[in-house]
Design a protein around this motif. Sequence first.
Motif, mmCIF file in Angstrom:
data_model
loop_
_atom_site.group_PDB
_atom_site.id
_atom_site.type_symbol
_atom_site.label_atom_id
_atom_site.label_comp_id
_atom_site.label_asym_id
_atom_site.label_seq_id
_atom_site.Cartn_x
_atom_site.Cartn_y
_atom_site.Cartn_z
ATOM 1 N N SER A 1 74.103 14.174 11.490
ATOM 2 C CA SER A 1 73.727 12.806 11.803
ATOM 3 C C SER A 1 73.039 12.730 13.154
ATOM 4 O O SER A 1 73.177 13.607 14.003
ATOM 5 C CB SER A 1 74.965 11.909 11.809
ATOM 6 N N VAL B 1 68.763 17.121 7.926
ATOM 7 C CA VAL B 1 69.342 16.084 7.066
ATOM 8 C C VAL B 1 70.851 16.259 6.896
ATOM 9 O O VAL B 1 71.504 15.417 6.298
ATOM 10 C CB VAL B 1 68.670 16.058 5.671
ATOM 11 N N ASP C 1 61.463 10.277 8.192
ATOM 12 C CA ASP C 1 62.344 10.050 7.064
ATOM 13 C C ASP C 1 62.839 11.382 6.490
ATOM 14 O O ASP C 1 62.171 12.409 6.584
ATOM 15 C CB ASP C 1 61.602 9.270 5.977
ATOM 16 N N ALA C 2 64.023 11.345 5.868
ATOM 17 C CA ALA C 2 64.613 12.563 5.300
ATOM 18 C C ALA C 2 63.695 13.212 4.276
ATOM 19 O O ALA C 2 63.674 14.438 4.143
ATOM 20 C CB ALA C 2 65.966 12.238 4.663
ATOM 21 N N SER C 3 62.912 12.410 3.542
ATOM 22 C CA SER C 3 62.032 12.957 2.511
ATOM 23 C C SER C 3 60.844 13.710 3.098
ATOM 24 O O SER C 3 60.104 14.372 2.369
ATOM 25 C CB SER C 3 61.520 11.829 1.601
ATOM 26 N N ASP D 1 60.127 19.909 0.636
ATOM 27 C CA ASP D 1 60.413 18.513 0.310
ATOM 28 C C ASP D 1 60.285 18.254 -1.194
ATOM 29 O O ASP D 1 61.073 17.515 -1.781
ATOM 30 C CB ASP D 1 59.453 17.581 1.056
ATOM 31 N N GLN E 1 61.296 15.618 6.142
ATOM 32 C CA GLN E 1 61.794 16.525 7.167
ATOM 33 C C GLN E 1 61.247 17.939 6.987
ATOM 34 O O GLN E 1 61.018 18.643 7.963
ATOM 35 C CB GLN E 1 63.329 16.541 7.167
ATOM 36 N N THR F 1 69.881 9.434 6.867
ATOM 37 C CA THR F 1 69.751 10.847 6.580
ATOM 38 C C THR F 1 70.836 11.272 5.613
ATOM 39 O O THR F 1 71.983 11.448 5.981
ATOM 40 C CB THR F 1 69.899 11.667 7.882
ATOM 41 N N GLN G 1 64.204 15.512 -2.079
ATOM 42 C CA GLN G 1 64.125 14.161 -1.526
ATOM 43 C C GLN G 1 62.785 13.497 -1.843
ATOM 44 O O GLN G 1 62.714 12.303 -2.044
ATOM 45 C CB GLN G 1 64.311 14.217 -0.007
#
Length: 488
Positions: free
Chosen positions: A145, A142, A402-404, A87, A406, A483, A209
Motif C-alpha cells: 500500500s 501493487v 493506476d495499478a493497471s 499489464d 504499473q 492498488t 489488470q
Amino acid sequence: MTTDAAKAPADPPQAGAANPTPRGGPMLLAVLCLAQFMLMLDVAVVAVALPTVQQELEISAAYLLWIGTAYSIGFGGFLVVAGRLADLLGARRVLLAGVVVFAIGSLACGLADSGAVLFVARGVQGLGAAMVSPAALAILMVTFSEGPLKARALGVWGAVSAGGGVVGQLLGGLFTGLGSWRLIFLINVPFAILIIVAVLRKVSNRPQQAQGRADLVGAGLLTGGMILLVLGASQAAAVGFTSQVMLLGAGGLVLLALFGLAERRVADPIVPLGLFRNRNVSLGNVICFAASGVTMATIFFAALLMQQVMGASSLAAGLTFAPVSALITVAALKSGALVTKFGVRAVLLISAALNAVGLIMLAAAPADGNFLLHIAPALVVFGVGGGLGFAPAMFVATTGVDASQQGLASGLLSTAQQIGGVVALAVINVIAVRVTAGAGGPQSAEALTEGFRAGFLAALVLPAVVAAAVLALPRTPVAAPATPSPAG
C-alpha cells in the motif's frame, strides 16, 4: 518537515487498496528482490573480467565492448514493451518467462567458445532481463500500500538494485581471480531455478489488470527505435561519434517520432502518452535517467582507473567494492524511512550532492595514487549517495499511476535507467579517450589519469540534472490510486 509532492503520500489506503500488511509480503519481496539482484549483477559483473575474457576468447579490442552492448540492446530495447505485456498478460507469466530466457542466456554465456557466441548469449540475457525487471517491480508496486509500507519495500528494492552493480564488480573480481570468468554467468542458473520455484509458490496467478489488444505497430517502432539508440550510444563509447554512430542515433529518433505519431491513432496504445502529463512520471524518469547514468559511468571508470593506472588486479579491484556495496545497501535500506520523515525531495537532493562530492574526490586522484586511499573513500561517498537516491527516484516515477499501468510505468523507469547508463558511459568515454589522446596516449599513466579526471568532472552534469528535476517536482501531492492485490 516538508509537505510537497516529493514527500511520500500519507493518505490512508482507499477502498480496494492493497492490504497494508500483505500476507506473505516479506517473502514475496525477497523473491522479487532476488530476481532484480540477478539482473543488476549482470549489468556490472563483466567489467573487471573484460581483460581475461578478451584474452581467452581472443576478442579484438574493437569488439570488446559488445559484451556489454549486446546485453544493453536486449535489456534497454524491450523494457517498455515487456512492461506493457506484464499489464496485458499478467506480471507473473511475464516474470516466469523472463527468468527462463535469462537462465538460457546465462548458460550459453558460461559455455561460450567464441566472442560471437558470447555476444548473442548476452543479448538473450538482456531480453530475459527486460521481461523480468518491470514485471517484478509491477508486482511489488501493487502489493504494498501507499505510504510508509511501500516506502520501506522500495527501500529494500533500491538496496538490491543499487548494490547489485557494485556486488557485480566484487564477484566479477573474485570469480575471475580465484576461479574462472565463466562462473560469473553460470552462477545465474541456480539463482534462476530458485526464483522460478519461489515465484510459483509465492506469487498469485490472478487475472491481468489491463484490458485491450497488443499494439504491434507501436511495439515494433518503439523497440526498433530503442535498439538503434542503445546501439548508437554503445558504439559511440567504443569508436566515438562517427558518421555511422550519428546515423544510428538519427534512425532511432526517427522511429521514436513515428512511434509517437502512431500512438495517437490507435485505440489501445502500447504507451498511453497521457501518462507523461503526470509530472511525477515525466520528471521521475529524468531523475532515473541521470542517476543511473552517473552511477554506471562512475563504477565503470573507477574500476578502469584502479586497474589501468594504479596497478590493481581484478581481484583487488573487486574487493575494493566490498565495503562500498555494504554501505550502498545500508543507505538504500534507510532511504524508505528517510523519505517518510523528510520527503523524497530532500533525500534526492542529498543523494545528488553526495554523488557530486564523490565525483570530485575521484577526479582528484593522482596517477601515482593508491586505490585504497584515493579511490575507495570516494566510492564510499558516491555509493551512499547512490543508495539513498535509488528508491526515491522510483517512487517519484510511479506516483499517481493506476495499478493497471504499473507494469508500463515500471518498464519506462527501467528503460530510463538503462538508457541513461548507456548514454552516459558513451559520452563520458568519448571525453576521456580524447583527453587521454591529447595528453600523451593510453600508454602513459598520467595521460590516462587526465582522461579519467575529465570524465569524472564531465559526469558532474548528471547530479545537477537530478537536482534541477527534483526542484521542478510538483508541490501538491498526487492522489494515490487504489492498488489491488498483485496481478499475476
